[in-house]
Design an enzyme around this catalytic site. Sequence first.
Site, short mmCIF file in Angstrom:
data_model
loop_
_atom_site.label_atom_id
_atom_site.label_comp_id
_atom_site.label_asym_id
_atom_site.label_seq_id
_atom_site.Cartn_x
_atom_site.Cartn_y
_atom_site.Cartn_z
N LYS A 173 5.53 -10.57 8.14
CA LYS A 173 6.29 -9.35 9.03
C LYS A 173 5.52 -8.99 10.23
CE LYS A 173 7.23 -6.45 5.75
NZ LYS A 173 6.80 -7.15 4.36
N ARG A 194 12.03 0.79 2.98
CA ARG A 194 11.69 0.17 1.66
C ARG A 194 12.45 0.61 0.68
NH1 ARG A 194 6.11 -1.47 3.46
NH2 ARG A 194 5.27 -2.86 1.82
N ARG A 208 -5.27 -13.59 2.63
CA ARG A 208 -5.55 -12.37 3.47
C ARG A 208 -6.47 -11.62 3.00
NH1 ARG A 208 -0.30 -8.98 5.35
NH2 ARG A 208 -0.52 -7.83 3.29
N ARG A 239 -8.42 -5.91 2.38
CA ARG A 239 -7.49 -5.04 1.78
C ARG A 239 -7.69 -5.04 0.34
NH1 ARG A 239 -1.36 -5.02 4.52
NH2 ARG A 239 -1.00 -4.34 2.40
N ARG A 251 3.56 -4.86 -6.43
CA ARG A 251 4.20 -4.43 -5.00
C ARG A 251 5.64 -5.34 -5.23
NH1 ARG A 251 -0.68 -6.53 -1.58
NH2 ARG A 251 0.64 -6.02 0.16
P1 AMP Z 1 2.39 -3.23 3.85
O1 AMP Z 1 1.15 -3.10 4.96
O2 AMP Z 1 3.65 -2.99 4.62
O3 AMP Z 1 2.48 -4.26 2.93
O4 AMP Z 1 2.43 -1.82 3.05
C1 AMP Z 1 1.04 -1.41 2.21
C2 AMP Z 1 1.45 -0.23 1.41
O5 AMP Z 1 1.77 0.89 2.13
C3 AMP Z 1 2.65 -0.46 0.42
O6 AMP Z 1 2.12 -1.07 -0.92
C4 AMP Z 1 3.09 1.24 0.10
O7 AMP Z 1 2.01 1.61 -0.88
C5 AMP Z 1 2.54 1.64 1.52
N1 AMP Z 1 3.89 1.57 2.15
C6 AMP Z 1 3.97 1.11 3.47
N2 AMP Z 1 5.49 1.26 4.13
C7 AMP Z 1 6.13 2.04 3.18
C8 AMP Z 1 7.30 2.41 3.21
N3 AMP Z 1 8.28 2.21 4.00
N4 AMP Z 1 7.46 3.21 1.91
C9 AMP Z 1 6.76 3.48 0.97
N5 AMP Z 1 5.42 3.15 1.06
C10 AMP Z 1 5.04 2.50 2.04
#
Ligand code: AMP
Length: 372
Positions: A192, A267, A306, A312, A324
């Site tokens: 994404k 989400r 990654r 990360r 996740r």
């Molecule tokens: P991402 O970078 O999109 O993979 O997000 C990393 C982490 O951020 C996720 O595993 C959640 O802990 C938190 N996070 C990101 N976006 C959301 C969302 N829309 N709702 C809740 N938690 C989020």
Amino acid sequence: MIKLHDKLFKPFLKEEEIQLAVERIAAEIVKDYKDEVPIFVGVLNGAFMFISDLLKNYPHPCEVSFVKLASYRGLISTGIVETLLDLPENLEGRSVIIVEDIIDTGRTLQELVHLFAKTNVKEFKIASLFFKKEIYNGEYSIDYVGIEIPNKFIVGYGLDYKEQGRNLRDVYQLNQSHMINLVLFGKPGAGKGTQAAFLKDQYNLLHISTGDVFRFNIKNNTELGKLAKTFMDKGDLVPDEVTIKMLRDEVEKHPEANGFIFDGFPRTVDQAKALDNLMDSKEMQIDAIIALEANDEELIQRLLERGKISGRTDDQDEDKIRNRFEEYNQKTAPLKEYYETQGKFHSVNGIGAIDEITERLGNVINAIQVEG
Ligand code: AMP
């Protein structure tokens, strides 16, 4: 319709209507202050035209001065960082009327109130020509309001888009009918963020990644960051209440955007509903949800790779990755049905070369634009 830089603006308020509001505010101030000599302090640059007309309608003795503040608008707004032109010095014991062109969230106002509260003025009042009541979340009540307006991006009569438009006698609003708003959907590692980076340039959109905003806050050790970290470290979702508010703030920081790419949001079904409400309130809409599809084993490999580069921690441990996915299956996957019901769900094969996938996404977006 007028054009400033790359954007079109349509008529919103005529000069006559604005002048009536200015005259009314002047009359209200006359009533309160005719027995003393108030100092009007205009907030530059936006208020220059308003304060000029306001004073032409103020027939009693008065003084005029100006302040100028610079607001920082980074990923997470920290409010005002600089005073470019400081308060006048002769304020002791005086009544001050702060003259603003527009008050929206109230961040600038909060800083002004803070500045004036440190002086030994007799009292200070706020006069604002325009007031976006629906997004104002300050505590201070505005003493003199000209015209309440919805949360639209406006220019003219002192207000600018990238410094242009201040000279216009009427006020115009951004014409948003050509906006596109997209949601990129898919499991962690689906690509994404990678794809959003290409699409945002191609379609001139603003990319909001909730994960990136959280990571920015963690890096800067903000309260929001500290809170988010406890969830992110485990691979759990951050609570909706926190995420929704943050997303709304990010959107509201960019009223001039041509459209948004939402990445990692929504989400949950509650987040999707909140996003629909937010779009409605701004006369915008989500045009498409595009899902990047890939199988779990491929995704786990991508994330572990990654994790080696990005550092990360949630990418480095297979258990956290699986958690996740579990969160995704339980809370995020139901969104497919939510958006299918609205006829907005599109699916794209997320496996292949990066540019091939960008092309597949482009095909979906172009088809939507043709329909629209
Ligand atoms: P991402 O970078 O999109 O993979 O997000 C990393 C982490 O951020 C996720 O595993 C959640 O802990 C938190 N996070 C990101 N976006 C959301 C969302 N829309 N709702 C809740 N938690 C989020």
